[in-house]
Design a protein around this motif. Structure first.
Motif, PDB file in Angstrom:
ATOM      1  N   ASP A  54       0.881  -1.034   0.029  1.00 59.21           N
ATOM      2  CA  ASP A  54      -0.002  -0.007  -0.111  1.00 59.21           C
ATOM      3  C   ASP A  54       1.002   1.217  -0.239  1.00 59.21           C
ATOM      4  O   ASP A  54       0.547   2.223  -0.986  1.00 59.21           O
ATOM      5  CB  ASP A  54      -1.125   0.138   1.299  1.00 59.21           C
ATOM      6  CG  ASP A  54      -1.988  -0.970   1.122  1.00 59.21           C
ATOM      7  OD1 ASP A  54      -2.141  -1.490   0.036  1.00 59.21           O
ATOM      8  OD2 ASP A  54      -2.614  -1.160   2.123  1.00 59.21           O
ATOM      9  N   TYR A  55       1.929   1.216   0.760  1.00 57.01           N
ATOM     10  CA  TYR A  55       3.089   2.266   0.728  1.00 57.01           C
ATOM     11  C   TYR A  55       3.432   2.462  -0.593  1.00 57.01           C
ATOM     12  O   TYR A  55       3.534   3.763  -1.038  1.00 57.01           O
ATOM     13  CB  TYR A  55       3.925   2.339   1.940  1.00 57.01           C
ATOM     14  CG  TYR A  55       4.759   3.390   1.917  1.00 57.01           C
ATOM     15  CD1 TYR A  55       4.628   4.538   2.557  1.00 57.01           C
ATOM     16  CD2 TYR A  55       6.188   3.190   1.436  1.00 57.01           C
ATOM     17  CE1 TYR A  55       5.645   5.683   2.457  1.00 57.01           C
ATOM     18  CE2 TYR A  55       7.094   4.255   1.344  1.00 57.01           C
ATOM     19  CZ  TYR A  55       6.763   5.507   1.990  1.00 57.01           C
ATOM     20  OH  TYR A  55       7.564   6.445   2.033  1.00 57.01           O
TER      21      TYR A  55
ATOM     22  N   ASP B 166       1.377   3.812  -3.424  1.00 51.83           N
ATOM     23  CA  ASP B 166       0.896   5.328  -3.235  1.00 51.83           C
ATOM     24  C   ASP B 166       1.612   6.338  -3.991  1.00 51.83           C
ATOM     25  O   ASP B 166       1.670   7.426  -4.353  1.00 51.83           O
ATOM     26  CB  ASP B 166       0.727   5.805  -1.578  1.00 51.83           C
ATOM     27  CG  ASP B 166      -0.268   5.223  -0.908  1.00 51.83           C
ATOM     28  OD1 ASP B 166      -1.185   5.028  -1.595  1.00 51.83           O
ATOM     29  OD2 ASP B 166      -0.160   5.550   0.190  1.00 51.83           O
TER      30      ASP B 166
END
Length: 181
Positions: free
Chosen positions: A61-62, A65
């Motif tokens: 998820d990081y 982004d």
């Protein structure tokens, strides 16, 4: 040996050496980025910053982004990566890491130069980053490739405050800036 870039598309740049390329990160790269981060982080043990080597590796998820603002350097295999964000009207280097086996091949500098080109096309006037003042491959390296020490802007100060919240000593950190040419 001068680095020559020829843009092949909006997301690829070749240095003219056949096999070295900067391209945007894809989700399929995430496992390799974590491998690079782990290997690059180990060297912090040698300078009394073992806790950095022990940081959790970035989750999908990081990394997701940063899609569209992240690039890898390939030399037959992904050897380094850079994650960027816009902070205070500048392209900010959130992370740049190179696998130690590629040390000395200027992959980090090529990624940073690519970011500079990207920033220029977006009307961003400079690159910024925060780094360790006394780690030999940090502050001294960035100064050699054109960054200069600056006082933290309010936006960079907020970033330093967030870094402090995860354990990075703000007294050991510096803010750097390089104008986009």
């Amino acid at each position: 040996m001068a680095y020559h870039r020829s843009v092949r598309s909006a997301e690829r740049a070749d240095d003219g050496k056949g096999g070295r390329m900067i391209r945007q990160v894809r989700p399929a790269d995430f496992d390799r980025l974590r491998e690079i981060e782990f290997a690059a982080g180990l060297q912090f043990r040698d300078v009394g910053l073992a806790f950095i080597a022990d940081f959790p590796l970035p989750p999908d998820d990081y990394l997701r982004d940063f899609l569209g603002r992240s690039w890898v350097a390939e030399t037959g295999r992904v050897g380094g990566y850079l994650l960027a964000e816009e902070i205070g009207g500048c392209a900010h280097i959130a992370q740049v890491s190179v696998d130690p086996i590629y040390r000395g091949q200027r992959l980090g500098q090529k990624l940073i130069d690519h970011l500079s080109d990207w920033a220029k096309t977006r009307g961003l006037g400079a690159l910024t980053l925060t780094t360790y003042r006394d780690v030999p491959w940090n502050f001294p390296y960035y100064r050699r490739i054109g960054f200069r020490l600056i006082e933290p802007t309010p936006d960079l100060q907020r970033l330093i405050d967030r870094e402090a919240a995860i354990g990075l000593d703000p007294a050991a950190r510096v803010c750097l800036r390089r104008e986009v040419s």
